[in-house]
Design a protein around this motif. Structure first.
Motif, PDB file in Angstrom:
ATOM      1  N   PRO A   5      -7.124   6.067   5.862  1.00  0.00           N
ATOM      2  CA  PRO A   5      -6.100   5.549   4.946  1.00  0.00           C
ATOM      3  C   PRO A   5      -5.524   4.229   5.461  1.00  0.00           C
ATOM      4  CG  PRO A   5      -5.724   7.888   5.433  1.00  0.00           C
ATOM      5  CD  PRO A   5      -6.771   7.394   6.397  1.00  0.00           C
ATOM      6  N   SER A   6      -5.281   3.317   4.548  1.00  0.00           N
ATOM      7  CA  SER A   6      -4.768   2.012   4.984  1.00  0.00           C
ATOM      8  C   SER A   6      -3.412   2.134   5.658  1.00  0.00           C
ATOM      9  CB  SER A   6      -4.704   1.039   3.810  1.00  0.00           C
ATOM     10  OG  SER A   6      -3.964   1.581   2.739  1.00  0.00           O
ATOM     11  N   LEU A   7      -2.590   3.113   5.235  1.00  0.00           N
ATOM     12  CA  LEU A   7      -1.286   3.286   5.886  1.00  0.00           C
ATOM     13  C   LEU A   7      -1.448   3.653   7.358  1.00  0.00           C
ATOM     14  CD1 LEU A   7       1.148   5.153   3.462  1.00  0.00           C
ATOM     15  CD2 LEU A   7       1.501   2.943   4.565  1.00  0.00           C
ATOM     16  N   ASP A   8      -2.596   4.177   7.735  1.00  0.00           N
ATOM     17  CA  ASP A   8      -2.817   4.564   9.128  1.00  0.00           C
ATOM     18  C   ASP A   8      -3.291   3.412  10.010  1.00  0.00           C
ATOM     19  OD1 ASP A   8      -2.081   7.170   8.965  1.00  0.00           O
ATOM     20  OD2 ASP A   8      -4.089   7.955   8.634  1.00  0.00           O
ATOM     21  N   ILE A   9      -3.760   2.332   9.435  1.00  0.00           N
ATOM     22  CA  ILE A   9      -4.473   1.388  10.297  1.00  0.00           C
ATOM     23  C   ILE A   9      -4.034  -0.065  10.168  1.00  0.00           C
ATOM     24  CG2 ILE A   9      -6.446   0.950   8.782  1.00  0.00           C
ATOM     25  CD1 ILE A   9      -6.621   1.745  12.531  1.00  0.00           C
ATOM     26  N   VAL A  69      -4.321   4.344  -0.515  1.00  0.00           N
ATOM     27  CA  VAL A  69      -5.360   3.312  -0.566  1.00  0.00           C
ATOM     28  C   VAL A  69      -6.268   3.396   0.661  1.00  0.00           C
ATOM     29  CG1 VAL A  69      -5.773   0.839  -0.785  1.00  0.00           C
ATOM     30  CG2 VAL A  69      -3.693   1.842  -1.754  1.00  0.00           C
ATOM     31  N   PRO A  70      -7.576   3.596   0.471  1.00  0.00           N
ATOM     32  CA  PRO A  70      -8.483   3.577   1.627  1.00  0.00           C
ATOM     33  C   PRO A  70      -8.475   2.200   2.292  1.00  0.00           C
ATOM     34  CG  PRO A  70      -9.577   4.517  -0.301  1.00  0.00           C
ATOM     35  CD  PRO A  70      -8.286   3.899  -0.776  1.00  0.00           C
ATOM     36  N   SER A  71      -8.532   2.204   3.617  1.00  0.00           N
ATOM     37  CA  SER A  71      -8.481   0.917   4.319  1.00  0.00           C
ATOM     38  C   SER A  71      -9.674   0.035   3.973  1.00  0.00           C
ATOM     39  CB  SER A  71      -8.389   1.134   5.835  1.00  0.00           C
ATOM     40  OG  SER A  71      -9.441   1.955   6.300  1.00  0.00           O
ATOM     41  N   ILE A  88      -8.841  -2.385   1.178  1.00  0.00           N
ATOM     42  CA  ILE A  88      -7.711  -3.331   1.129  1.00  0.00           C
ATOM     43  C   ILE A  88      -7.640  -4.290   2.325  1.00  0.00           C
ATOM     44  CG2 ILE A  88      -5.963  -1.848   2.212  1.00  0.00           C
ATOM     45  CD1 ILE A  88      -5.507  -3.932  -1.007  1.00  0.00           C
ATOM     46  N   ILE A 112       0.810  -1.215   0.000  1.00  0.00           N
ATOM     47  CA  ILE A 112       0.000   0.000   0.000  1.00  0.00           C
ATOM     48  C   ILE A 112       0.844   1.266   0.000  1.00  0.00           C
ATOM     49  CG2 ILE A 112      -2.004  -1.047   1.097  1.00  0.00           C
ATOM     50  CD1 ILE A 112      -1.013   0.106   3.776  1.00  0.00           C
ATOM     51  N   PRO A 164      -2.868  10.053   1.401  1.00  0.00           N
ATOM     52  CA  PRO A 164      -3.584   8.968   2.054  1.00  0.00           C
ATOM     53  C   PRO A 164      -3.659   7.691   1.231  1.00  0.00           C
ATOM     54  CG  PRO A 164      -5.124  10.642   1.287  1.00  0.00           C
ATOM     55  CD  PRO A 164      -3.758  11.177   1.042  1.00  0.00           C
ATOM     56  N   ARG A 170       2.437   1.113  15.259  1.00  0.00           N
ATOM     57  CA  ARG A 170       3.322   0.993  14.092  1.00  0.00           C
ATOM     58  C   ARG A 170       4.315   2.140  14.021  1.00  0.00           C
ATOM     59  NH1 ARG A 170       4.249   1.854   8.784  1.00  0.00           N
ATOM     60  NH2 ARG A 170       2.530   3.260   8.365  1.00  0.00           N
TER      61      ARG A 170
END
Lengths: 358, 358, 358, 358
Positions: free
Chosen positions: D191-195, A190-192, A195, A182, A188, C304
């Motif tokens: 955002p996927s990078l956040d979670i 890729v929206p969580s 994915i 990702i 931001p 993380r």
């Protein structure tokens, strides 16, 4: 001895920019001198302008640097400028920097197909730097030039392909399927919801990049060092997927050679293990100890376990075996935001310094 | 009208067994009559014996059924026995059930290569049921027989391949790379430390199964209906990866046809859309409305969004396009624990009922 | 100067053992001398005996060390033995090592409640090492002793509690809810089917450990240094949850003080920032620069992004604010396999060396 | 019998709007009549205007409905309008709809604190609908009115609190810590990078909503049915965290009662099991069979396994036990996009129909 080259970073608040900062924070040759970002960020101290998403903290000497606009005058003291700009703005800004006689190492896709711009993966084709005098002549520049690095997925692919091409001659066909992290989509990104517990079997423009860039990178420079001759006989087919992984692109590759009989898996493994590149020979600071790491375990490489090997500047290859359809298949892993992005630019710049171009 | 066929489930406490229970809970033809598991579980009410991992609760009429040992005498009243047993015990137990003149639909790999055992994907090759009389004769059975279904990944692959083979004649080469869900490994299965933020590029024995089973399933039965003739001219190469997805195997497929010129992507899409199978014609309860769903969106199929289409009994195909290396490439998705496992067995049994074999 | 103390590691093939190896690989005082594991592993070179799950590779000097059985004779040359053994075997083995006059730093829970065994979090209560002479006397030992470190969640909690207790006097009530990483359960540990897209609101025995251990760690040693007096007035209530995070336990804490009026959030923040511990004063190699890091950002700490701060040996605290029910609430993060496990043992041992106990 | 009430949906292309569509697709009373979204979407068929993120496909009868602007004239035929609008636009639009004499059920926060607007969780306080005549009088409306439902986290919390308040009298203190799903943030949302591999210990405004809304919902209506009297004696403290879960908010709750002695865990469990609400008594279509499901297993509820129980309209409670700090603690789970959002509005509307208000 403190670093002697002043470095600027464009797009410094983005994910690629953040990686540039980490890679340069303790660099022996390059000192971070100026940070550029959008006008929304300009004028703010860096720690306020960025949403820092790295697991190491912002280096202390960068925290309070005031972010500048991405205009060439603000970077005129820089010996080298690293660009992590998005493609929608990189074209104009990088061209303006070039015309201002600055040295630009770009991650953006805008000039990768330009016939006068080298597209360089630092452990593969630094020989293409020989075109720089021609590029300077075209633009009437005394010291400025622009180098691009490749798409993150292309980067991972071409390293083992180069080793095989060097060892066994032309490749006939290459079929690659990616499972991409990702972080490749920025922040931001890729929206969580898209994915987690999911795979997205499409990344816009990515397959075309892999299929085209590979041919330029693995191709030659003509004898006058004024033009590139991309591979004409090799056909590449790419399928790109996004998976729920933070960092590290994993790829399944199948390929065939022009030569008959084709090399066996053990020959392929040996060729990859033995592969060395110019950046290593020149003793560049960020060059990996091994340009390709070949794993023995049957279930490797894995992104979480192998992406940081050699500081993220290598490509890890495993599961080299025969293919029922083409000749050979294997799995590879590349750290998409190190060798696949900022790490390539930094190492390219180190090679350029070693060759006296900066 | 209540269901009239009594069904047994072996391996009822495992993940495949749990899926059998959900699929049969409200089935119009099959009533859950007996549950079998290891001697550790035998004697306990089902809800105590199992670690239920499904998002629907245990059906009320199953909750307190007392689990039995997996011995044929305990299942003698069953008209049909579904086996979700692990391969390490399935061989002996399923054989004993067969010899006891019982009808067995197995998910295990043990008898898939047996020359007298049909390997059936219910939306592909139910014609192979014609070998049952020969199998009964071999074992001197009046009503018992054994049918296996395919590996979950093979199952997803062969459905579109069958549609293409029917429409365009023999396939020449098939290259497939999978991104498989964790539920395919059962419970406890894949440790979370191995798969969160990760890809595991290896699943033991899986690639061999895909490469071999495909040839048997897509092959013919000889004219005497006593032997299978696997495809001889088609070559299959599989690479199997595990990704952090709960349910749903996604695959990137590239293939070429024997015929020249090869069909175009729109021909391929039409052939898949038009494909129908015997289970549909027979009006079987669990048959999907569409055996193959072709998506229009460029970023589909995705496991989280598409795995439950048609109750999980279809294969969803998207991104049909030309391939630089072979002729055509596309992405497919199969629900690995429905059509890829228990759902296949149940639909196979429905077809067998419709054909008067049970 | 090479390290002068020989270190043994028990349970060396497990996840805690692997962390010990990484922490000691380049340690200035301790050299890895012997590795112990189950008889299944004994006799094999380490790289064959272990399933390595760390993102850094096995250190070269450890790779080929031959694993030994966990018997004291095999470790008789060791100045210090670190135990990452599972609780089911740790009791007997660690006792045997102690009786063999060896120095043991244990991660297991078995002796934590023993009235003659210090339960030490190295940035909190190294003063409890003063009980060692009494322990030696009890067992008639000249140099051996055993120290345990705390449960990983307890460890994260007690560091800020200690800072508050030192600054503001006794705590009245403490309510803590955890969101714990999967690595805390070892390997294979948590099945992926249990934790992807999920939370498990229960960890066996964990809440009792947090509620009890906290009282011993934050309590006193009597004046004769022969007995512990756990806190009697403080009440702790813990709720433990598992979440899909690789490393790093996050906790929401609410608490009240005995003193009235209670300190304000800014007082609490200052007390935590100012907190220093004996391990820092002694200049221990693995002591964090800051025993507690207080974040400014309103959405931190995050596992993380913050788990590797101070090499994983600190506790990061954020969101300090008033609580409608108790006095103050905040969020904390501890690296569960560094400070929460192996890192505690190593730093405890460094303190013991500094105090002349080893 | 076909449904007789025409329903409009505002914000139909968002995640809450998508849930409304699924909940109403086969509803016996409400027929989807009009869809509203931003002017960017207006004029397009629904399937083109939305990025559908649900695991069930778009209902066929909705696919080609042309999306309208969110103006009251376009919805004048609607008997009821469900609003899934974002707070930044919901204020003006919902007010305009109300003034146009339309019936609005809103998910937005804008009017929750309005002294003339009921804030209703359908399994808790439908008695607050008695204020509607007063609201109509205020605005001189013949049939229009506006009802809001609560924040998704508040909704989960108040259901068991209501059961306890009914059974044991006033609550003294309530301390709640949430682990919230990503779907609560809409799309693109988190955002996927956040979670991924992470927890975010902060959700803007969420804690204040939980602390305040709970008091209004659990409070009374005065005898003239013209004003609300929020709870004055109960104190609520909330801590909100985001975790990598698709759907389903999990919460750890500790609370104390005003009454002494406090009820025991078994009393609490019984009160929750026995709790019934008006929506059940009225036989509403979407009312859950059980308003609260109490689990027996010590490791439940879990979002992936329990969120779809009772169609997502219940609250699942487990681990009821004594608390060292307050009286009782337990874990609860609510489906944040069903009962926690669109499902509340739909059930509120059903109750309003049953009471003759629509």
């Amino acid at each position: 001895m403190p670093p002697t080259k002043k470095a600027g970073i464009l797009g410094a608040t983005g994910t690629v920019g953040q990686r540039f900062i980490l890679l340069l924070a303790n660099h022996p040759q390059f000192a971070i001198h100026a940070l550029g970002a959008s006008s929304r960020s300009a004028g703010k101290p860096y720690f306020e302008a960025t949403k820092w998403k790295q697991s190491s903290p912002i280096p202390d000497n960068v925290k309070k640097l005031v972010v500048k606009e991405c205009v060439a005058e603000e970077f005129s003291e820089c010996d080298v400028v690293f660009s992590g700009l998005d493609a929608d703005v990189a074209g104009d800004i990088e061209l303006a920097f070039l015309k201002a006689n600055l040295v630009v190492f770009s991650n953006a896709k805008n000039y990768r197909r330009d016939p006068a711009v080298p597209l360089i993966v630092p452990t593969v084709n630094t020989s293409h730097l020989a075109l720089i005098p021609h590029q300077r002549a075209l633009h009437s520049l005394s010291k400025g030039f622009i180098i691009t690095n490749a798409n993150c997925s292309t980067t991972g692919l071409v390293v083992p392909l180069k080793a095989l091409q060097d060892a066994f001659g032309p490749l006939d066909r290459v079929l690659v399927q990616t499972m991409q992290a990702i972080s490749g989509a920025g922040y931001p990104g890729v929206p969580s919801l898209d994915i987690i517990d999911n795979v997205v079997p499409f990344i816009s423009g990515e397959e075309e990049k892999m299929e085209w860039e590979t041919l330029k990178i693995l191709g030659d420079l003509d004898t006058s060092a004024t033009a590139f001759t991309p591979l004409a006989e090799t056909r590449v087919s790419a399928t790109c997927n996004r998976v729920p992984v933070i960092d590290g692109h994993t790829m399944s590759v199948s390929l065939s050679f022009a030569r008959r009989p084709a090399p066996e898996p053990e020959d392929v493994a040996r060729a990859m293990r033995d592969y060395t590149c110019e950046a290593q020979v020149l003793g560049c600071y960020s060059a990996p100890g091994r340009a390709i790491v070949v794993t023995e375990e049957q279930d490797r490489p894995q992104p979480r376990l192998d992406r940081d090997v050699e500081g993220g500047q290598t490509v890890t290859v495993g599961r080299i075996r025969n293919c029922n359809v083409l000749d050979i298949k294997f799995t590879l892993l590349v750290h998409n935001t190190v060798l696949g992005a900022a790490g390539s630019s930094v190492l390219n710049a180190e090679v350029a310094v070693a060759k006296g171009l900066i």
